[in-house]
Design a protein around this motif. Structure first.
Motif, PDB file in Angstrom:
ATOM      1  N   TYR A 134     100.125  69.127  20.364  1.00 10.37           N
ATOM      2  CA  TYR A 134      99.697  70.151  19.422  1.00 10.37           C
ATOM      3  C   TYR A 134      98.169  70.254  19.329  1.00 10.37           C
ATOM      4  O   TYR A 134      97.639  71.207  18.796  1.00 10.37           O
ATOM      5  N   LYS A 135      97.472  69.243  19.839  1.00 15.03           N
ATOM      6  CA  LYS A 135      96.006  69.221  19.734  1.00 15.03           C
ATOM      7  C   LYS A 135      95.331  70.152  20.734  1.00 15.03           C
ATOM      8  O   LYS A 135      94.160  70.468  20.604  1.00 15.03           O
ATOM      9  N   GLY A 173     107.101  73.980  18.037  1.00 13.54           N
ATOM     10  CA  GLY A 173     106.794  73.955  19.454  1.00 13.54           C
ATOM     11  C   GLY A 173     105.548  74.740  19.823  1.00 13.54           C
ATOM     12  O   GLY A 173     104.788  75.177  18.959  1.00 13.54           O
ATOM     13  N   ILE A 174     105.357  74.916  21.121  1.00 17.44           N
ATOM     14  CA  ILE A 174     104.196  75.647  21.629  1.00 17.44           C
ATOM     15  C   ILE A 174     104.635  76.597  22.746  1.00 17.44           C
ATOM     16  O   ILE A 174     105.716  76.433  23.318  1.00 17.44           O
ATOM     17  N   SER A 183     100.993  78.075  19.382  1.00 16.44           N
ATOM     18  CA  SER A 183     102.070  77.258  18.807  1.00 16.44           C
ATOM     19  C   SER A 183     102.990  78.106  17.937  1.00 16.44           C
ATOM     20  O   SER A 183     102.624  79.187  17.483  1.00 16.44           O
ATOM     21  N   HIS A 207     104.497  64.481  25.864  1.00 18.91           N
ATOM     22  CA  HIS A 207     103.176  64.250  26.453  1.00 18.91           C
ATOM     23  C   HIS A 207     103.182  63.216  27.565  1.00 18.91           C
ATOM     24  O   HIS A 207     102.224  63.103  28.316  1.00 18.91           O
ATOM     25  N   SER A 265     103.316  65.395  17.836  1.00 17.40           N
ATOM     26  CA  SER A 265     103.011  65.172  19.246  1.00 17.40           C
ATOM     27  C   SER A 265     101.543  65.483  19.543  1.00 17.40           C
ATOM     28  O   SER A 265     100.977  66.443  19.009  1.00 17.40           O
ATOM     29  N   ILE A 289     108.551  70.899  20.772  1.00 11.83           N
ATOM     30  CA  ILE A 289     107.745  69.685  20.796  1.00 11.83           C
ATOM     31  C   ILE A 289     108.021  68.873  19.528  1.00 11.83           C
ATOM     32  O   ILE A 289     108.139  69.447  18.438  1.00 11.83           O
ATOM     33  N   VAL A 327     107.454  66.736  16.151  1.00 11.34           N
ATOM     34  CA  VAL A 327     106.431  66.756  15.111  1.00 11.34           C
ATOM     35  C   VAL A 327     105.417  65.644  15.389  1.00 11.34           C
ATOM     36  O   VAL A 327     105.781  64.527  15.731  1.00 11.34           O
TER      37      VAL A 327
END
Length: 201
Positions: A28-29, A6-7, A2, A55, A25, A21, A23
């Motif tokens: 991020y997991k 974003g990632i 990340s 997602h 979302s 991405i 905030v």
């Protein structure tokens, strides 16, 4: 991997893509090495090509609608989607909740009003309903929690409760969410109000 906002996603061929991405979302997991599916939009400018990821397709569709609004670019759309979930954003637009939309960083009252004006009709079609009253009745994807009743009397009672909560100072989105969380059916408007208020405290 990340980065701020974003990632980085690596394709099977070994190419990495930076994807912006919102905030909060769920994307991020995901950890490094995990497989991931992202619904993306590519924004091409003279000096930049950026990817924006979500997602699910519903969120991607909302993003594409937001960037059609005059004065809201990709960054503004991401700010809005980072402060409101897809359901919260749809409710805020359908109920013309300027205050709720204005919570997003960089989105003022006038921009929120313009967003509502330009997207209210479109947002209903996106979610499968074209009218706020249908949404209150629990149509399609707008139902929250256990959903709202399909019986006419119950619909009227829940609608009455929602407007009563709004008159008490709650936002339309908060009122709708609270009433929709009441699982019981066939209650009076007053009973829905009392149960909804308990969930708000």
């Amino acid at each position: 991997m990340s980065f701020a906002g974003g990632i980085v996603v690596e394709t099977p061929s070994g190419i990495g893509f930076e994807i912006n991405i919102p905030v909060g979302s769920p994307l991020y997991k995901y950890g490094e090495g995990e497989e991931i599916t992202i619904f993306t939009a590519m924004i091409v400018k003279e000096d930049d090509i950026s990817l924006y990821g979500f997602h699910n397709k519903e969120s991607l569709d909302l993003f594409r609608m937001l960037i059609t609004v005059s004065g809201i670019g990709a960054k503004g759309a991401m700010a809005i989607m980072g402060s409101l979930s897809a359901d919260e954003l749809r409710r805020a637009i359908l109920f013309e909740d300027v205050k709720e939309i204005s919570k997003a960083n960089g989105v003022g009252k006038k921009t929120a009003e313009r967003l509502i004006l330009e997207l209210k009709d479109k947002i209903g079609k996106l979610g499968g309903t074209s009218d706020a009253s249908e949404m209150i009745a629990g149509g399609g994807d707008f139902a929250v929690g256990s959903g709202l009743s399909g019986a006419d009397g119950a619909e009227d009672a829940r609608t009455e409760a929602i407007y009563a909560l709004v008159s008490l100072g709650y936002s339309k989105a908060e009122a709708f969410a609270a009433v929709s969380r009441v699982p019981e059916e066939g209650l009076t408007g007053e009973e829905y109000i009392k149960k909804a208020l308990k969930s708000l405290f």
